[in-house]
Design a protein around this motif. Structure first.
Motif, PDB file in Angstrom:
ATOM      1  N   GLU A  16      -4.337   3.323   4.574  1.00  0.00           N
ATOM      2  CA  GLU A  16      -5.407   2.752   3.742  1.00  0.00           C
ATOM      3  C   GLU A  16      -6.385   3.809   3.233  1.00  0.00           C
ATOM      4  O   GLU A  16      -6.987   3.638   2.166  1.00  0.00           O
TER       5      GLU A  16
ATOM      6  N   LYS B  15       0.810  -1.215   0.000  1.00  0.00           N
ATOM      7  CA  LYS B  15       0.000   0.000   0.000  1.00  0.00           C
ATOM      8  C   LYS B  15       0.841   1.261   0.000  1.00  0.00           C
ATOM      9  O   LYS B  15       0.434   2.311  -0.501  1.00  0.00           O
TER      10      LYS B  15
ATOM     11  N   ASN C   4      -1.977   2.074   9.991  1.00  0.00           N
ATOM     12  CA  ASN C   4      -2.375   1.272   8.836  1.00  0.00           C
ATOM     13  C   ASN C   4      -3.646   1.830   8.201  1.00  0.00           C
ATOM     14  O   ASN C   4      -3.773   1.881   6.979  1.00  0.00           O
TER      15      ASN C   4
ATOM     16  N   ASP D  37      -4.847  -5.484  -0.670  1.00  0.00           N
ATOM     17  CA  ASP D  37      -5.236  -5.094   0.684  1.00  0.00           C
ATOM     18  C   ASP D  37      -6.712  -5.483   0.845  1.00  0.00           C
ATOM     19  O   ASP D  37      -7.531  -5.192  -0.043  1.00  0.00           O
ATOM     20  N   SER D  38      -7.056  -6.179   1.945  1.00  0.00           N
ATOM     21  CA  SER D  38      -8.384  -6.800   2.016  1.00  0.00           C
ATOM     22  C   SER D  38      -9.532  -5.790   1.903  1.00  0.00           C
ATOM     23  O   SER D  38     -10.535  -6.057   1.233  1.00  0.00           O
ATOM     24  N   GLU D  39      -9.368  -4.628   2.541  1.00  0.00           N
ATOM     25  CA  GLU D  39     -10.445  -3.624   2.495  1.00  0.00           C
ATOM     26  C   GLU D  39     -10.644  -3.106   1.070  1.00  0.00           C
ATOM     27  O   GLU D  39     -11.769  -2.896   0.606  1.00  0.00           O
TER      28      GLU D  39
HETATM   29 MG    MG Z   1      -5.929  -3.815   5.070  1.00  0.00          MG
END
Ligand code: MG
Ligand code: NDP
Length: 360
Positions: free
Chosen positions: A197, A103, A193, A128-130
């Motif tokens: 994000e 990221k 983080n 990135d999961s989100e």
């Molecule tokens: Mg994440």
């Protein structure tokens, strides 16, 4: 068969990716891989997976030349930190699709990086999961109003500053939901983080800051949500595992069978809270940076990398990360970022500034 270059093969995302490749040999072939301090481990991985091109990132190298030699269909950037940016730029310049876990590339590279991809025709596919969740919820639509960016809250959710004064490195690394590399684990504990994000989401999906709401969601089941014009909300839901976003990015636009467990909804309690800005002061720093943008996210990221490394080395207390980040941002003057070269200059200066804070 998709030909993959796996950068950061020895890390947490790297290992999960290798596992996915091992179970799907008919779908993927790793044509190149990199490691930093664990190059010996990479050599073992290479003989197991028959990887023809290896890169030791400790020496001198050209990211572009390496990627050219590998001739990949897609590059998975799972390097940690700002060091990943040069690979993202190289993939962009070659017009190759990029599965992006790193990221920091987008935080620092910003619009200049997304512009390189637009110009040369490659896609950035979020790992990135989100962001993978948002990408899936959006499905290419632009008639949305806002994004709910979920956040587990990290290991110290619910604690106040007094309770965080004596936090050890082990406690900060013990994330309740995700097993990740050390740097991102500390970032998840400070919520830096989530700051990264937010910038990542702004650049990936062309969002304004006011279109992103951070929601604390301790169960990490809803990976993010999108609210559309008509007020309906679409969420992406699954038990927490990085295999899903990695698999989606590498197979895009296809979804393949995975070994991931299905979500059991019976007796499932999902909760959402507002973040605690008084304790997690990174989120206040976010607003200062988001108002200014340009050099501010680069400085935030660089200073954060220095302070996290010092915390991990046992030279800083947990709460000092907040104090020093506040200081770094308050001493930063606005500069516009008009070239890639400027990004590297700003990053280097910010690191030097952060290091001077440690000496006093
Ligand atoms: Mg994440
Ligand atoms: P790790 O620390 O586990 O792995 C980092 C990888 O990068 C290792 O292969 C390491 O090599 C390599 N590396 C370290 N320093 C350098 C450098 N200076 N130049 C080139 N390569 C380097 O990190 P994670 O796998 O946890 O995270 C990787 C990226 O993915 C980060 O940007 C993180 O924010 C992001 N991410 C991670 C998630 C997760 O679940 N882990 C979730 C979402 C995003 P070596 O081991 O040989 O030193």
């Amino acid at each position: 068969m998709r030909k993959i270059v796996l950068l950061g093969a020895t890390g947490s995302i790297g290992r999960t990716t290798l596992d996915l490749v091992r179970r799907n040999p008919e779908k993927f072939q790793i044509v190149g891989a990199s490691a930093h301090s664990n190059f010996g481990e990479l050599e073992k991985i290479a003989s197991k997976f028959q990887i023809p091109n290896l890169l030791d990132t400790r020496g001198e190298f050209s990211a572009t030349e390496f990627l050219k030699k590998c001739e990949p269909d897609i590059v998975l950037n799972a390097v940690s930190g700002f060091s990943g940016l040069k690979f993202s730029i190289a993939a962009g310049e070659l017009g190759v699709d990029l599965a992006l876990a790193n990221k920091e590339s987008l935080v620092a590279g910003g619009e200049l990086l997304t512009e390189i991809f637009r110009k040369n025709g490659g896609k950035i596919l979020p790992v990135d999961s989100e962001h993978s969740a948002i990408f899936q919820c959006l499905a290419g639509r632009s008639d949305f109003e806002k994004i709910f960016l979920t956040c587990s809250g990290g290991p110290f959710f619910g604690k106040n500053s007094a309770e965080l004064s004596q936090i050890s490195v082990e406690q900060a690394l013990a994330h309740p939901r995700w097993k990740m590399g050390a740097k991102i684990s500390v970032d998840s504990a400070t919520l830096a983080n989530k700051v990264l994000e937010v910038f990542e989401a702004m650049h990936l999906f062309s969002l304004r800051r006011d279109q992103i709401e951070i929601l604390i969601h301790p169960q990490s089941i809803v990976h993010s949500m999108v609210q559309f014009r008509d007020s309906s909300v679409i969420a992406q839901i699954s038990p927490p595992t990085m295999e899903l976003p990695i698999s989606l990015a590498l197979n895009f636009p296809e979804k393949i069978d995975t070994d991931c467990p299905c979500q059991n909804f019976k007796n499932l309690n999902l909760s959402f809270f507002e973040p605690d800005l008084e304790t997690f002061r990174t989120l206040k720093i976010l607003e200062i940076c988001a108002e200014k943008m340009q050099n501010f996210p680069i400085v935030f990221n660089a200073a954060n990398e220095i302070f996290v490394a010092e915390f991990l080395a046992g030279n800083l207390k947990f709460l000092q990360i907040f104090e020093l980040l506040e200081r770094a941002i308050s001493e930063t003057k606005f500069e516009s970022v008009d070239s890639i070269k400027k990004i590297f200059e700003i990053d280097e200066r910010a690191r030097k500034m952060a290091i001077t804070f440690l000496k006093k």
